[in-house]
Design an enzyme around this catalytic site. Sequence first.
Site, PDB file in Angstrom:
ATOM      1  N   LYS A   1     -19.950  27.916  21.785  1.00 13.17           N
ATOM      2  CA  LYS A   1     -20.325  27.731  23.195  1.00 13.17           C
ATOM      3  C   LYS A   1     -21.772  28.179  23.372  1.00 13.17           C
ATOM      4  O   LYS A   1     -22.152  29.244  22.865  1.00 13.17           O
ATOM      5  CB  LYS A   1     -19.371  28.572  24.053  1.00 13.17           C
ATOM      6  CG  LYS A   1     -19.527  28.425  25.548  1.00 13.17           C
ATOM      7  CD  LYS A   1     -18.462  29.266  26.267  1.00 13.17           C
ATOM      8  CE  LYS A   1     -18.481  29.117  27.753  1.00 13.17           C
ATOM      9  NZ  LYS A   1     -17.424  29.933  28.412  1.00 13.17           N
TER      10      LYS A   1
ATOM     11  N   SER B   1     -11.809  30.976  31.351  1.00  9.38           N
ATOM     12  CA  SER B   1     -12.734  29.973  30.800  1.00  9.38           C
ATOM     13  C   SER B   1     -12.442  29.525  29.375  1.00  9.38           C
ATOM     14  O   SER B   1     -13.031  28.545  28.924  1.00  9.38           O
ATOM     15  CB  SER B   1     -14.174  30.481  30.879  1.00  9.38           C
ATOM     16  OG  SER B   1     -14.699  30.231  32.145  1.00  9.38           O
TER      17      SER B   1
ATOM     18  N   SER C   1     -14.959  27.261  31.832  1.00  7.04           N
ATOM     19  CA  SER C   1     -16.284  26.818  31.442  1.00  7.04           C
ATOM     20  C   SER C   1     -16.411  26.413  29.965  1.00  7.04           C
ATOM     21  O   SER C   1     -17.354  25.705  29.614  1.00  7.04           O
ATOM     22  CB  SER C   1     -17.309  27.918  31.733  1.00  7.04           C
ATOM     23  OG  SER C   1     -17.056  29.058  30.953  1.00  7.04           O
TER      24      SER C   1
END
Lengths: 102, 533
Positions: B95, B195, B171
Amino acid sequence: MTTKRISPELFEKLVGLAALELTAEESTYLFEEMNHQLASVEALSQIPLPEDVEPSLHGLEPKGLPPRPDEWKPFAHPEAIIALAPETEDGMIVVPDVKGAK
Amino acid sequence: MSLTQLSAFEVAHKVRTGEVKAAEFAQAALEQIRAVDGVSGSLNPGELDPIEESKVHAFIQVTQDKAIEQAEKVDQKIANGDEPGLLAGVPLSVKDIFCVEGTRTTAASKIIANFVPPYTATAVQRLVDAGAIVLGKVNLDEFTFGSSNESSAFQPSTSNPWNTEYVPGGSSGGSAASVAAQEVALSLGTDTGGSIRQPAAFCGVVGLKPSYGRVSRLGLIAFASSLDCPGPLSRNVRDSALMLQVMAGNDPKDSTSSTLPVDDYLGALEQDVKGLRIGLSPDYEAVYYPDLESGELHSEPIQKGVREAVLRAAETLAKAGAEIVENVPMPNTRYGIPAYFVISRVEAASNLHRFDGVKYGYRTPEAVEDLNELYRRSRAEGFGLEPKLRILMGMYVSAAEHASSYYQKALKVRSMIRSDFEHAFDPQGAYRLDALLTSTTATTAFKRKAVYGNSVLMQYSDQMTVASNHAGVPALTMPGGLDENGLPIGIQLIGNDFREEMILRIGNAYEQLTADDAWRKVRPQVLQGEVRA
């Protein structure tokens, strides 16, 4: 209509304190959304809390190492950090004047 | 079976035994990325070819040369007879919120779009040291602030590989999508309010939020420091156990990282569920949301198919010898989002003050009169709408005149949420749970633009996940079926403090028990060659 909890004046003050500038369109949207979020946050006021409940900064208290001795350890490549700055001169970060400074 | 379909466990085994080279796995991953990912997210995407609508767009940046170099190092180690590590040759995406030395790290924001960190996050370093091959950085909501990926400054944002008209969640949407689309076997995500788990559920993969402090946060660009947890995403439970095994453990550079010994997560998977007490709570069967006028809470049952998946899982585990404990009270779950609106925003506002156009990142190119104007202009031009909203909200609720009614109250509510879990897991208590079984989300994935822009509704999509962040306890999501539209359903196991081994054990058992279920044979749209014009 949503009940407004933040006045436009307070909103403008917050924008200044946050070191932001907003377009008119951004202002309208963010002002509405903040007030909507506050309607959610208001639910907190309806929660019956026992007298003795303590606030928690963490849910699960961190059990890390105790603080290290405060000893200076140089980073191996300080120039790599300085190089990240948008404007530098002789290893120093350059910024515009602070208002009112001589 | 193609190389990209293999689990991380199988990849590492084949590389270690010399059956397949790490370089071959790296090449296979790169080919898969070329086949399904489409253009990478960028600040200036321009006009997109309609064919791009059917692509995944998980990546912001594919680090091809570095991946090949890392794979060659692993192969060299094996040729030399050296230990290649638990993740030898395993393709991994990261990420884009983790610092990687020498690799652009953007947080999906214009304000640090050009940031190249001088150091690497501990979690990433441990994975690379264990032989993982980093294929690149994957997309996310800007600074992790969102639940759909749409707020990324790097467009196009990620699509759901099961149906690209739907969001992947967020996210860690790029992480979940890259794993679901078989671009990588593993991804490193973060979970502050859900997330990792919400996108994993939406994309039909496994995701684990470890206990707070189990994995170091060093090198993670902070959102809410008291809640942030790095963790794995994978296609099966064993792979998440393997990845956690590598990442977990104290880091002297993160004072909140725990010194508790790391359990044998892989060993725990050998055990079954006989005699384990698994709870169901009515407080996870509905979502509670406020009336925007009065602030009063209303409730709505979770999606029918999602609830049925949870009950089906309970039945499956019961048949395997687990004891299902019904009606476990978790009464403060419903206050998770209001408390999160306060705590996470206060911490986010504080963490975002550092981005000022001076030390690194974006600086306005316009002429300015003084330093204050430089700050204001740089932040105004560099931050997207969602960070601005979170800064303003955080400053308002933490202001001295409101602190007792908002921030202090939210911290007390967090204590109450924590006490729900303490009662449920108390070995001398009424429930004595080994795990709580819930849905991961109230609904399956929603369509693009269906929620984006409504910051309250978007936040409420984390209602089933956020309580475990407040409490700091570990939680695992795994696929539990498909809904009537063929979209994945996620089910969640929440464990006691540092009992990751227990929820992984139960999750693995569930996976084995349902291995032959028809829904497990269905593949995501992007893997079926169903390209829509």
